[in-house]
Enzyme design. Structure first.
Site, PDB file in Angstrom:
ATOM      1  CB  SER A  96      -8.571  -7.420 -44.109  1.00 46.56           C
ATOM      2  OG  SER A  96      -9.837  -7.553 -44.833  1.00 46.56           O
ATOM      3  CE  LYS A 171     -12.905  -6.565 -45.964  1.00 43.08           C
ATOM      4  NZ  LYS A 171     -12.392  -7.862 -45.500  1.00 43.08           N
ATOM      5  CE  LYS A 239      -8.929  -7.746 -38.681  1.00 46.15           C
ATOM      6  NZ  LYS A 239      -8.709  -7.650 -40.524  1.00 46.15           N
TER       7      LYS A 239
END
Length: 292
Positions: A96, A171, A239
């Site tokens: 990701s 995502k 993140k």
């Protein structure tokens, strides 16, 4: 038999690689810590001593590493995937990362003679173990078609969502929804506990109504048990929320709930709780009310 190189055998990567072995693929794994490689070998896979060693005979290269710089470090440079894989190989990135980085690396891969799809996953550690991940895939229709047999071995819902970088964009949206849901669930459980409600019964009935969700199903009991053993670490969700807030700012849109939860997650990581499961959001929620 398709030869697959799998780079990144962490919480998600190792069970995914094992599922590929179980599906009949010839899987060679590489990881910075050799213990993970040994576990893959014990499950019927093979081990490599370097990225170059892992990819030299691979038809498909899968990467599953934490962040954008990690992916770039794996694929670029003289020791990376692009310099050592055979022409025509397909690169599937299940990490990701930032959508713009995914697009740039995909363009670099295509220019070097490889196929490329960005295919981040959702479903957590249990979803990886069970092989039922949701996989949002960006890339050309042709490369997606080549990637599908591999992705079907590790996921249940595999959808082509657009060109290179689109998978990472979807995502990011997924991580926004999950974070806000975990925060809402944390507040609801704190509310229920404060009033002395039978929380097991409460979550059961809530799960059967409109408030039901996979987040409630997978994280509700963990919060009740105060079990924050990581399935997906707060540091990684931090993140991902950074990707969301930066991309939203770049697009000129407001994500008020996402931004607020992002600050809570950042606070937990900054104080040393980044190794906890993202359901650990409950800890800070409870502390803000003077509870534990």
């Amino acid at each position: 038999m398709t030869n697959i190189a799998f780079i990144g055998l962490g919480i998600m990567g190792l069970p995914m690689a094992k599922n590929l072995v179980n599906a009949g693929f010839d899987v060679t794994g590489f990881n910075r810590s050799p213990e993970a490689i040994e576990k893959l070998v014990a499950a019927g896979g093979k081990g490599a001593t370097s990225i170059a060693d892992a990819v030299k005979d691979a038809d498909v290269i899968v990467t599953m590493v934490p962040d954008s710089p990690d992916v770039a470090g794996v694929v670029q440079g003289p020791d990376g995937v692009f310099a050592n894989a055979k022409a025509g190989a397909l690169w599937i990135d299940n990490s990701s990362i930032r959508p713009d980085v995914a697009k740039e690396l995909a363009e670099e891969a295509v220019a070097a003679g490889f196929g490329a799809v960005d295919a981040p996953v959702s479903g957590g550690e249990q979803g990886a173990i069970d092989g039922v991940l949701s996989i949002m895939t960006g890339g050309s229709p042709e490369d997606f078609a080549k990637a599908e047999p591999v992705l079907n071995a590790v996921g249940k819902t595999i959808v082509h969502v657009g060109p290179a970088g689109a998978g990472q964009t979807v995502k990011a949206a997924n991580q926004l929804i999950v974070a806000v849901n975990i925060q809402a669930l944390s507040e609801a459980i704190l509310f229920l506990e404060t009033y002395g409600v039978d929380t097991d019964a409460a979550l059961k009935v809530l799960g059967g109504g409109l408030a039901g969700s996979k987040v409630l199903d997978q994280k509700g009991q963990k919060i009740l048990d105060r079990d924050f053993t990581p399935g997906f670490r707060l540091a990684l969700h931090n993140k991902d929320l950074g990707i969301v807030t930066a991309a939203a700012r770049q697009a000129g849109i407001s994500v008020p709930l996402g931004s607020a939860v992002a600050q809570l997650v950042t606070s937990l990581v900054a104080r040393g709780d980044g190794g906890l499961d993202h359901s650990g959001l409950f800890k800070l929620t409870a502390e803000l009310s003077g509870r534990d």
